[in-house]
Design a protein around this motif. Sequence first.
Motif, PDB file in Angstrom:
ATOM      1  N   ALA A  73      -6.807  -8.544  -7.887  1.00 57.54           N
ATOM      2  CA  ALA A  73      -7.758  -7.771  -8.598  1.00 57.54           C
ATOM      3  C   ALA A  73      -7.690  -7.866 -10.201  1.00 57.54           C
ATOM      4  N   ARG A  74      -7.333  -8.922 -10.630  1.00 53.33           N
ATOM      5  CA  ARG A  74      -7.389  -8.980 -12.115  1.00 53.33           C
ATOM      6  C   ARG A  74      -8.586  -8.957 -12.797  1.00 53.33           C
ATOM      7  N   GLY A  75      -9.714  -9.378 -12.083  1.00 56.54           N
ATOM      8  CA  GLY A  75     -11.268  -9.301 -12.432  1.00 56.54           C
ATOM      9  C   GLY A  75     -11.658  -7.991 -12.357  1.00 56.54           C
ATOM     10  N   GLU A  76     -11.046  -7.055 -11.670  1.00 54.42           N
ATOM     11  CA  GLU A  76     -11.759  -6.006 -11.261  1.00 54.42           C
ATOM     12  C   GLU A  76     -11.675  -4.772 -12.260  1.00 54.42           C
ATOM     13  N   SER A  77     -12.479  -3.741 -12.231  1.00 56.26           N
ATOM     14  CA  SER A  77     -12.284  -2.466 -13.309  1.00 56.26           C
ATOM     15  C   SER A  77     -10.775  -2.014 -13.106  1.00 56.26           C
ATOM     16  N   PHE A  78     -10.320  -1.182 -14.121  1.00 55.59           N
ATOM     17  CA  PHE A  78      -9.131  -0.395 -13.908  1.00 55.59           C
ATOM     18  C   PHE A  78      -8.950   0.231 -12.766  1.00 55.59           C
ATOM     19  N   GLU A  79      -9.997   0.933 -12.342  1.00 56.25           N
ATOM     20  CA  GLU A  79     -10.275   1.926 -11.175  1.00 56.25           C
ATOM     21  C   GLU A  79     -10.025   0.956  -9.891  1.00 56.25           C
ATOM     22  N   GLY A  80     -10.515  -0.246  -9.709  1.00 52.03           N
ATOM     23  CA  GLY A  80     -10.392  -1.232  -8.855  1.00 52.03           C
ATOM     24  C   GLY A  80      -8.945  -1.699  -8.520  1.00 52.03           C
ATOM     25  N   GLN A  81      -8.365  -1.851  -9.639  1.00 50.29           N
ATOM     26  CA  GLN A  81      -6.806  -2.491  -9.419  1.00 50.29           C
ATOM     27  C   GLN A  81      -5.743  -1.199  -9.340  1.00 50.29           C
ATOM     28  N   VAL A  82      -6.173  -0.102  -9.648  1.00 47.94           N
ATOM     29  CA  VAL A  82      -5.501   1.044  -9.287  1.00 47.94           C
ATOM     30  C   VAL A  82      -5.832   1.295  -7.776  1.00 47.94           C
ATOM     31  N   ALA A  83      -6.911   1.260  -7.187  1.00 52.42           N
ATOM     32  CA  ALA A  83      -7.137   1.283  -5.833  1.00 52.42           C
ATOM     33  C   ALA A  83      -6.418  -0.002  -4.781  1.00 52.42           C
ATOM     34  N   VAL A  84      -6.226  -0.817  -5.388  1.00 55.44           N
ATOM     35  CA  VAL A  84      -5.540  -1.959  -4.764  1.00 55.44           C
ATOM     36  C   VAL A  84      -3.840  -1.359  -4.722  1.00 55.44           C
ATOM     37  N   ALA A  85      -3.421  -1.185  -5.840  1.00 57.11           N
ATOM     38  CA  ALA A  85      -2.142  -0.630  -5.772  1.00 57.11           C
ATOM     39  C   ALA A  85      -1.771   0.603  -5.108  1.00 57.11           C
ATOM     40  N   ALA A  86      -2.889   1.376  -4.838  1.00 56.75           N
ATOM     41  CA  ALA A  86      -2.902   2.561  -3.996  1.00 56.75           C
ATOM     42  C   ALA A  86      -2.586   2.223  -2.335  1.00 56.75           C
ATOM     43  N   VAL A  87      -3.284   1.115  -2.088  1.00 53.58           N
ATOM     44  CA  VAL A  87      -3.482   0.655  -0.795  1.00 53.58           C
ATOM     45  C   VAL A  87      -1.868   0.114  -0.411  1.00 53.58           C
ATOM     46  N   MET A  88      -1.235  -0.532  -1.307  1.00 54.47           N
ATOM     47  CA  MET A  88       0.127  -0.760  -1.178  1.00 54.47           C
ATOM     48  C   MET A  88       0.869   0.436  -0.881  1.00 54.47           C
TER      49      MET A  88
END
Length: 207
Positions: free
Chosen positions: A106-121
Motif C-alpha cells: 500500500a505504499r501508493g495509498e493514503s496514510f489512512e489506507g496504509q494504517v487500514a492495511v496494518a490494522a487488517v494484520m
Amino acid sequence: MKRMVRTSFAILLTFLFFAFLPDKGQAQAVLEEGSEGYEVTVLQQDLHRLGYLPVAATGYFGPLTTEAVRNFQYDFNLTVDGIAGPGTKHRIQEVHKMARIVYGEARGESFEGQVAVAAVMKNRLYSTQFPSSVSEVIFQRNAFTAVQDGQYYLTPDATAYRAVVEAWRGWDPSAGSLYYFNPDIATSEWIKTRTPEFRIGKHVFAY
C-alpha cells in the motif's frame, strides 16, 4: 569402588557448577539503562525509525532510551518496564515485518489506507480464523501479494512504520476487517465473495 564413587561425585559437582552458571547469552539479550554497545545502537536505531526516540543512536542506553522503550511497550501491549528484553525485541522485529507488508502492498495509498492495511494484520492476529503470530499471519499461503511477488523484501519507508504504530495504538480505518483487495487487479474469485464494507483508495476492505 571408592574410586568410582569419587569419580561420579566429581562429575555430579561439575554438572551442577555448569548447570547453574548464568546464561551469558540471555544476560546480553536484556538491555536496560546503563547498557552500551552495538546492540544498544541497533535498538536505538529501531526506536528512532519508529518515532519513539527523538535523537540519533549513541550506543548508550540512557533516560531517553528508557522512555522510548516504555512508550513502545505501552503502545504494543507489553509490560511497561523500560527494559528491552527478548519480548520487546521480538515485538520490534514483528513491527519490521508488518511495515514490509504495508510498504509492499500500500505504499501508493493514503496514510489512512496504509494504517487500514496494518490494522487488517492486527485484526487477523486476534481472530480465531487466523494464526496467532505475526510471521504466521504474514507468510500464510496466498495471504499477501507482497510476499508472493517479492515486494515484501523492499525497505519500508517511515510512513509504513508510522502506519503500523498507529494501528497498534488503536486506529482501525478498516473497521475490524479481516481482508482487503484491489478489485481492479484481484485474480481470486474467492476473495470477491467476501462481504465488502467500504473502499479506501484502491483497496476494498471486507469481512
